[in-house]
Design an enzyme around this catalytic site. Structure first.
Site, PDB file in Angstrom:
ATOM      1  N   GLN A 127       0.865  -1.095  -0.210  1.00  0.00           N
ATOM      2  CA  GLN A 127       0.007  -0.234   0.352  1.00  0.00           C
ATOM      3  C   GLN A 127       0.223   0.855   0.312  1.00  0.00           C
ATOM      4  O   GLN A 127       1.704   1.098   0.969  1.00  0.00           O
ATOM      5  CB  GLN A 127      -0.642  -0.111   0.800  1.00  0.00           C
ATOM      6  N   SER A 130       0.755   6.438   2.838  1.00  0.00           N
ATOM      7  CA  SER A 130       1.162   7.141   3.584  1.00  0.00           C
ATOM      8  C   SER A 130       2.834   8.338   3.106  1.00  0.00           C
ATOM      9  O   SER A 130       2.912   7.606   2.138  1.00  0.00           O
ATOM     10  CB  SER A 130       1.646   7.109   4.814  1.00  0.00           C
ATOM     11  N   GLU A 245     -12.711  -3.034   3.914  1.00  0.00           N
ATOM     12  CA  GLU A 245     -11.342  -3.670   4.684  1.00  0.00           C
ATOM     13  C   GLU A 245     -12.197  -3.710   6.080  1.00  0.00           C
ATOM     14  O   GLU A 245     -10.891  -2.988   6.716  1.00  0.00           O
ATOM     15  CB  GLU A 245      -9.524  -3.534   4.065  1.00  0.00           C
ATOM     16  N   ASN A 376      -3.908   8.187  17.148  1.00  0.00           N
ATOM     17  CA  ASN A 376      -4.974   8.107  18.136  1.00  0.00           C
ATOM     18  C   ASN A 376      -6.042  10.037  18.266  1.00  0.00           C
ATOM     19  O   ASN A 376      -7.446   9.946  18.376  1.00  0.00           O
ATOM     20  CB  ASN A 376      -5.031   7.346  19.223  1.00  0.00           C
ATOM     21  N   GLU A 377      -4.693  10.420  18.275  1.00  0.00           N
ATOM     22  CA  GLU A 377      -5.075  11.545  18.671  1.00  0.00           C
ATOM     23  C   GLU A 377      -6.668  13.213  17.454  1.00  0.00           C
ATOM     24  O   GLU A 377      -7.321  12.751  17.775  1.00  0.00           O
ATOM     25  CB  GLU A 377      -4.196  13.048  18.917  1.00  0.00           C
TER      26      GLU A 377
END
Length: 395
Positions: A127, A130, A245, A376-377
């Site tokens: 993938q 990013s 997914e 998570n933020e």
């Protein structure tokens, strides 16, 4: 909510469990989503191909490409749960993610070309989303693809590319219109990772392993026929494939229950003031708190699976589950190291390390789960805004 399974699903589970016992390529010795060592790749390719051939992967694919669209929607979750429970390797690479994009948005020629090779694991995919400045804010990606005749020429950099060192193909997002709005002007591509101009540089992590890679594109030429979907519509392609997914959520409950069992075993073995740690009230209280969180996580997983199966999932379900899982996972691993006392400073490879340093490796890796798939933020903000309808954060 999914609390139990009908008899036919339990029979399917037993069938999967037997298949794994007979064909799995051995125990996965490290926690988390890890890239195999090169010497394991052939066995894991063969294992992945067997899973597809047996109908345990690609269940929701079109029937002409080997899928079973009339299968029970929970079957794909059961397969992932049993692979995780057996602590063996899942299918290698991002093939299922790429397949979702190709099935929904690809041409007939692309489906006929790519899908059979995913099923046989002739091609391992990675993938390529990013970037150094586009992780949680993926739409900020700057890798460029400019049209030159019947090709696109790509320049840029990707990072955190799991299995990049093993990949034959890549599922790439690149910007094809720099003047368009942030989420527009992005195009999805299938790229041959052997194309001239691609450089893959493994990243050595704190665990000592190289699961991720940097990937550099320098004048890489991709045939226009490898565009997935329409030019400029890559954001929709990517978000749709990520939405398909869903099976990874199934691993979260099983993974934490297995880790809790290991923690109980460690506590029975370790001593506190010459007694088994499990006889110490402070240890029991700490493990009891962790166990409560583990089983709440299982309930969250069951709820998410039920909603996915019935088509009633909510915008914040995935984010909520990921945040909850990743933080419990970290705390379990941290306590596993703490429970070892001074032996907790030993690591993999040290002959005196308990469980060959598994807890230490799991602890070092556990922070990755709080970042991968969205920090998570950032996810907490999405839960607040999309799930709870709170006012948007000032931009």
């Amino acid at each position: 909510m999914r609390l139990d399974s009908p008899a036919e699903l339990e029979a399917f589970r037993q069938q999967v469990r037997t298949f794994i016992a007979e064909h799995a390529p051995g125990r996965k010795t490290r926690a988390g989503v890890r890239a195999p060592e090169p010497e394991l790749m052939q066995a894991i390719r063969e294992w992945t191909a067997r899973l597809y051939a047996a109908g345990y992967l690609g269940i929701d694919w079109p029937a002409e490409y080997g899928g079973r669209p009339d299968a029970h929607p929970l079957e794909q979750f059961i397969v992932v749960e049993e692979i995780t429970r057996a602590r063996t390797w899942p299918a290698v690479g991002a093939g299922t993610l790429a397949a979702a994009a190709i099935i929904e948005f690809g041409t007939d020629e692309q489906r006929a070309r790519f899908l059979p090779r995913i099923r046989t694991c002739a091609d391992v995919w990675c993938q390529l989303f990013s970037e150094p400045d586009a992780g949680s804010d993926l739409a900020a990606l700057t890798t460029r693809a400019r049209r030159e005749g019947e090709e696109f020429v790509v320049d840029g950099q990707k990072v955190w590319t799991t299995n990049g060192q093993h990949a034959d193909m890549g599922y790439l997002l690149a910007r094809t219109d720099s003047g368009a709005a942030k989420h527009k002007g992005i195009t999805a591509f299938a790229v041959d990772m052997r194309t001239p101009g691609i450089a893959i540089r493994p990243l050595r992590e704190i665990t000592g392993t190289t699961d991720f890679n940097e990937v550099f594109f320098d004048g890489v030429r991709i045939p226009a026929e490898n565009v997935i979907g329409k030019v400029g519509d890559g954001w929709r392609v990517a978000m749709s494939s990520l939405g398909h997914e869903r099976s990874g959520v199934a691993a979260r409950g099983v993974e934490l229950v297995a880790a809790l069992d290991d923690l109980l075993g460690l506590a029975a073995e370790r001593k506190v003031e010459d007694r088994p740690a499990l006889e110490d009230s402070a240890t029991r209280q700490a493990i009891g708190e962790l166990a409560t969180r583990v089983y709440v996580n299982t309930a969250i997983v069951n709820m998410a699976q039920s909603r996915m199966a019935s088509g009633t999932h909510r915008p914040a379900d995935a984010q909520l589950g990921k945040v909850f899982f990743s933080e419990i996972n970290h705390d379990l691993a941290a306590y596993g190291v703490e429970l070892q006392g001074v032996d907790g400073i030993l690591a993999e490879g040290d002959p005196e390390a308990l469980s060959d340093g598994w807890w230490q490796d799991a602890h070092l890796y556990s922070r990755a789960y709080t970042i991968a798939g969205g920090a998570n933020e950032v996810l907490r903000t999405q839960i607040a805004e999309r799930g709870l309808g709170l006012p948007r954060e000032p931009r």
